[in-house]
Design a protein around this motif. Structure first.
Motif, PDB file in Angstrom:
ATOM      1  N   THR A 121       0.914 -12.033   8.777  1.00  0.00           N
ATOM      2  CA  THR A 121       0.554 -11.117   7.694  1.00  0.00           C
ATOM      3  C   THR A 121       0.002  -9.813   8.256  1.00  0.00           C
ATOM      4  O   THR A 121       0.367  -8.728   7.801  1.00  0.00           O
ATOM      5  CB  THR A 121      -0.467 -11.772   6.746  1.00  0.00           C
ATOM      6  OG1 THR A 121       0.107 -12.955   6.198  1.00  0.00           O
ATOM      7  CG2 THR A 121      -0.871 -10.836   5.623  1.00  0.00           C
ATOM      8  N   ASN A 122      -0.866  -9.910   9.259  1.00  0.00           N
ATOM      9  CA  ASN A 122      -1.427  -8.701   9.871  1.00  0.00           C
ATOM     10  C   ASN A 122      -0.350  -7.870  10.554  1.00  0.00           C
ATOM     11  O   ASN A 122      -0.387  -6.643  10.493  1.00  0.00           O
ATOM     12  CB  ASN A 122      -2.520  -9.067  10.882  1.00  0.00           C
ATOM     13  CG  ASN A 122      -3.795  -9.498  10.212  1.00  0.00           C
ATOM     14  OD1 ASN A 122      -4.002  -9.250   9.034  1.00  0.00           O
ATOM     15  ND2 ASN A 122      -4.655 -10.172  10.947  1.00  0.00           N
ATOM     16  N   LEU A 123       0.591  -8.511  11.207  1.00  0.00           N
ATOM     17  CA  LEU A 123       1.685  -7.780  11.854  1.00  0.00           C
ATOM     18  C   LEU A 123       2.539  -7.050  10.829  1.00  0.00           C
ATOM     19  O   LEU A 123       2.928  -5.895  11.036  1.00  0.00           O
ATOM     20  CB  LEU A 123       2.542  -8.728  12.691  1.00  0.00           C
ATOM     21  CG  LEU A 123       1.907  -9.263  13.966  1.00  0.00           C
ATOM     22  CD1 LEU A 123       2.810 -10.317  14.618  1.00  0.00           C
ATOM     23  CD2 LEU A 123       1.605  -8.143  14.931  1.00  0.00           C
ATOM     24  N   ILE A 124       2.832  -7.714   9.713  1.00  0.00           N
ATOM     25  CA  ILE A 124       3.633  -7.090   8.647  1.00  0.00           C
ATOM     26  C   ILE A 124       2.876  -5.894   8.063  1.00  0.00           C
ATOM     27  O   ILE A 124       3.443  -4.822   7.869  1.00  0.00           O
ATOM     28  CB  ILE A 124       3.989  -8.120   7.562  1.00  0.00           C
ATOM     29  CG1 ILE A 124       5.012  -9.119   8.106  1.00  0.00           C
ATOM     30  CG2 ILE A 124       4.531  -7.431   6.309  1.00  0.00           C
ATOM     31  CD1 ILE A 124       5.248 -10.316   7.209  1.00  0.00           C
ATOM     32  N   THR A 139       0.575  -4.053   9.475  1.00  0.00           N
ATOM     33  CA  THR A 139       0.527  -2.989  10.469  1.00  0.00           C
ATOM     34  C   THR A 139       1.862  -2.261  10.550  1.00  0.00           C
ATOM     35  O   THR A 139       1.904  -1.020  10.630  1.00  0.00           O
ATOM     36  CB  THR A 139       0.140  -3.556  11.852  1.00  0.00           C
ATOM     37  OG1 THR A 139      -1.133  -4.190  11.744  1.00  0.00           O
ATOM     38  CG2 THR A 139       0.080  -2.467  12.907  1.00  0.00           C
ATOM     39  N   GLU A 140       2.956  -3.005  10.498  1.00  0.00           N
ATOM     40  CA  GLU A 140       4.291  -2.396  10.526  1.00  0.00           C
ATOM     41  C   GLU A 140       4.499  -1.487   9.313  1.00  0.00           C
ATOM     42  O   GLU A 140       4.958  -0.348   9.444  1.00  0.00           O
ATOM     43  CB  GLU A 140       5.359  -3.489  10.540  1.00  0.00           C
ATOM     44  CG  GLU A 140       6.776  -2.970  10.460  1.00  0.00           C
ATOM     45  CD  GLU A 140       7.772  -4.113  10.289  1.00  0.00           C
ATOM     46  OE1 GLU A 140       8.438  -4.148   9.230  1.00  0.00           O
ATOM     47  OE2 GLU A 140       7.861  -4.951  11.183  1.00  0.00           O
ATOM     48  N   ILE A 141       4.133  -1.973   8.132  1.00  0.00           N
ATOM     49  CA  ILE A 141       4.297  -1.175   6.911  1.00  0.00           C
ATOM     50  C   ILE A 141       3.383   0.054   6.962  1.00  0.00           C
ATOM     51  O   ILE A 141       3.793   1.159   6.596  1.00  0.00           O
ATOM     52  CB  ILE A 141       4.036  -2.025   5.651  1.00  0.00           C
ATOM     53  CG1 ILE A 141       5.077  -3.133   5.533  1.00  0.00           C
ATOM     54  CG2 ILE A 141       4.058  -1.159   4.395  1.00  0.00           C
ATOM     55  CD1 ILE A 141       4.784  -4.147   4.436  1.00  0.00           C
ATOM     56  N   LEU A 142       2.154  -0.129   7.422  1.00  0.00           N
ATOM     57  CA  LEU A 142       1.213   0.985   7.522  1.00  0.00           C
ATOM     58  C   LEU A 142       1.738   2.069   8.459  1.00  0.00           C
ATOM     59  O   LEU A 142       1.711   3.256   8.121  1.00  0.00           O
ATOM     60  CB  LEU A 142      -0.149   0.487   8.002  1.00  0.00           C
ATOM     61  CG  LEU A 142      -1.222   1.558   8.207  1.00  0.00           C
ATOM     62  CD1 LEU A 142      -1.570   2.229   6.888  1.00  0.00           C
ATOM     63  CD2 LEU A 142      -2.456   0.951   8.842  1.00  0.00           C
ATOM     64  N   LYS A 187       3.380  -8.562  -1.973  1.00  0.00           N
ATOM     65  CA  LYS A 187       2.198  -9.076  -1.281  1.00  0.00           C
ATOM     66  C   LYS A 187       1.392  -7.975  -0.615  1.00  0.00           C
ATOM     67  O   LYS A 187       0.172  -7.991  -0.631  1.00  0.00           O
ATOM     68  CB  LYS A 187       2.611 -10.119  -0.241  1.00  0.00           C
ATOM     69  CG  LYS A 187       3.137 -11.390  -0.841  1.00  0.00           C
ATOM     70  CD  LYS A 187       3.516 -12.380   0.230  1.00  0.00           C
ATOM     71  CE  LYS A 187       4.110 -13.627  -0.404  1.00  0.00           C
ATOM     72  NZ  LYS A 187       4.587 -14.576   0.589  1.00  0.00           N
ATOM     73  N   THR A 188       2.065  -7.037   0.007  1.00  0.00           N
ATOM     74  CA  THR A 188       1.387  -5.983   0.749  1.00  0.00           C
ATOM     75  C   THR A 188       1.909  -4.628   0.295  1.00  0.00           C
ATOM     76  O   THR A 188       3.070  -4.303   0.513  1.00  0.00           O
ATOM     77  CB  THR A 188       1.633  -6.137   2.266  1.00  0.00           C
ATOM     78  OG1 THR A 188       1.219  -7.435   2.672  1.00  0.00           O
ATOM     79  CG2 THR A 188       0.880  -5.095   3.051  1.00  0.00           C
ATOM     80  N   VAL A 189       1.038  -3.859  -0.351  1.00  0.00           N
ATOM     81  CA  VAL A 189       1.381  -2.506  -0.771  1.00  0.00           C
ATOM     82  C   VAL A 189       0.460  -1.557  -0.002  1.00  0.00           C
ATOM     83  O   VAL A 189      -0.757  -1.665  -0.085  1.00  0.00           O
ATOM     84  CB  VAL A 189       1.195  -2.303  -2.292  1.00  0.00           C
ATOM     85  CG1 VAL A 189       1.528  -0.870  -2.684  1.00  0.00           C
ATOM     86  CG2 VAL A 189       2.031  -3.299  -3.072  1.00  0.00           C
ATOM     87  N   LEU A 203       4.238   2.165  -0.188  1.00  0.00           N
ATOM     88  CA  LEU A 203       5.329   1.541   0.538  1.00  0.00           C
ATOM     89  C   LEU A 203       5.057   0.046   0.602  1.00  0.00           C
ATOM     90  O   LEU A 203       3.924  -0.372   0.868  1.00  0.00           O
ATOM     91  CB  LEU A 203       5.428   2.120   1.957  1.00  0.00           C
ATOM     92  CG  LEU A 203       6.626   1.714   2.806  1.00  0.00           C
ATOM     93  CD1 LEU A 203       7.929   2.243   2.218  1.00  0.00           C
ATOM     94  CD2 LEU A 203       6.450   2.225   4.228  1.00  0.00           C
ATOM     95  N   TRP A 204       6.082  -0.761   0.328  1.00  0.00           N
ATOM     96  CA  TRP A 204       5.927  -2.204   0.361  1.00  0.00           C
ATOM     97  C   TRP A 204       7.257  -2.860   0.674  1.00  0.00           C
ATOM     98  O   TRP A 204       8.306  -2.260   0.549  1.00  0.00           O
ATOM     99  CB  TRP A 204       5.356  -2.735  -0.948  1.00  0.00           C
ATOM    100  CG  TRP A 204       6.277  -2.628  -2.114  1.00  0.00           C
ATOM    101  CD1 TRP A 204       7.110  -3.589  -2.613  1.00  0.00           C
ATOM    102  CD2 TRP A 204       6.507  -1.478  -2.949  1.00  0.00           C
ATOM    103  NE1 TRP A 204       7.810  -3.114  -3.681  1.00  0.00           N
ATOM    104  CE2 TRP A 204       7.468  -1.812  -3.915  1.00  0.00           C
ATOM    105  CE3 TRP A 204       5.968  -0.180  -2.950  1.00  0.00           C
ATOM    106  CZ2 TRP A 204       7.908  -0.924  -4.863  1.00  0.00           C
ATOM    107  CZ3 TRP A 204       6.423   0.705  -3.901  1.00  0.00           C
ATOM    108  CH2 TRP A 204       7.375   0.337  -4.851  1.00  0.00           C
ATOM    109  N   LYS A 205       7.151  -4.095   1.080  1.00  0.00           N
ATOM    110  CA  LYS A 205       8.349  -4.865   1.386  1.00  0.00           C
ATOM    111  C   LYS A 205       8.769  -5.591   0.126  1.00  0.00           C
ATOM    112  O   LYS A 205       8.004  -6.337  -0.458  1.00  0.00           O
ATOM    113  CB  LYS A 205       8.077  -5.851   2.518  1.00  0.00           C
ATOM    114  CG  LYS A 205       9.326  -6.398   3.115  1.00  0.00           C
ATOM    115  CD  LYS A 205       9.057  -6.921   4.505  1.00  0.00           C
ATOM    116  CE  LYS A 205      10.371  -7.177   5.175  1.00  0.00           C
ATOM    117  NZ  LYS A 205      10.417  -6.749   6.534  1.00  0.00           N
ATOM    118  N   GLY A 206      10.018  -5.333  -0.312  1.00  0.00           N
ATOM    119  CA  GLY A 206      10.504  -5.856  -1.575  1.00  0.00           C
ATOM    120  C   GLY A 206      11.017  -7.197  -1.550  1.00  0.00           C
ATOM    121  O   GLY A 206      11.249  -8.092  -1.009  1.00  0.00           O
TER     122      GLY A 206
END
Length: 166
Positions: free
Chosen positions: A40-43, A45-48, A141-143, A163-166
């Protein structure tokens, strides 16, 4: 007497095996939780990182060609100058297909979705002065929200990119 010793040894062995099994199961469960949190933290960080780069590029560059239109755009950039947004480019962005813009922004390969919102910082007008994209779904989950101060229509405004993963 040796029969009782054997029973005690067998009972001790059973208790030791049960305790060992409980400890191994606990370690496996905690390790799995740790891996899930790490993922979750890696995802996030990638999105950020992608959101920061994307927002920086949009508000500091003019794109390609410099005076692009909805039919000539090769690289999206929304600024006339560094952090001075172009009303014409935002109007042209509104005419572009959302999925096409994801390709121009190179976020389609990550399966990201995004939205842009520009609000008047001084609230001298109606507040929201521009919006584009799709809003995050409740199941996202992560926006990641990135806010930048910009000049739009000669007013200090806030450029917000979600930005978020759809």
């Amino acid at each position: 007497m040796s029969n009782k010793k054997a029973q005690i040894v067998s009972l001790d062995l059973t208790i030791a095996i049960v305790l060992f099994s409980i400890i191994v199961i606990a370690i496996i469960v905690f390790f799995d939780l740790f891996l899930n949190r790490l993922q979750t933290n890696l995802i996030e960080t990638e999105i950020l990182n992608n959101a920061f780069a994307m927002s920086d590029f949009l508000v500091t560059t003019s794109g390609e060609p410099t005076m692009w239109s909805n039919t000539s755009v090769r690289v999206l950039g929304l600024a006339d100058y560094d952090r001075v947004l172009s009303e014409a480019k935002l109007n042209n962005l509104s005419k572009l297909n959302y999925n096409y813009t994801k390709g121009l922004l190179k976020i389609d390969i990550f399966d990201y979705d995004y939205s842009i919102l520009i609000t008047d910082l001084n609230k001298t007008s109606q507040g929201i002065v521009y919006s584009y994209g799709i809003s995050p779904s409740p199941s996202a989950k992560t926006v990641i929200k990135i806010r930048r101060y910009v000049i739009f229509k000669n007013e200090t405004s806030i450029f917000e990119l979600d930005l978020w993963k759809g």
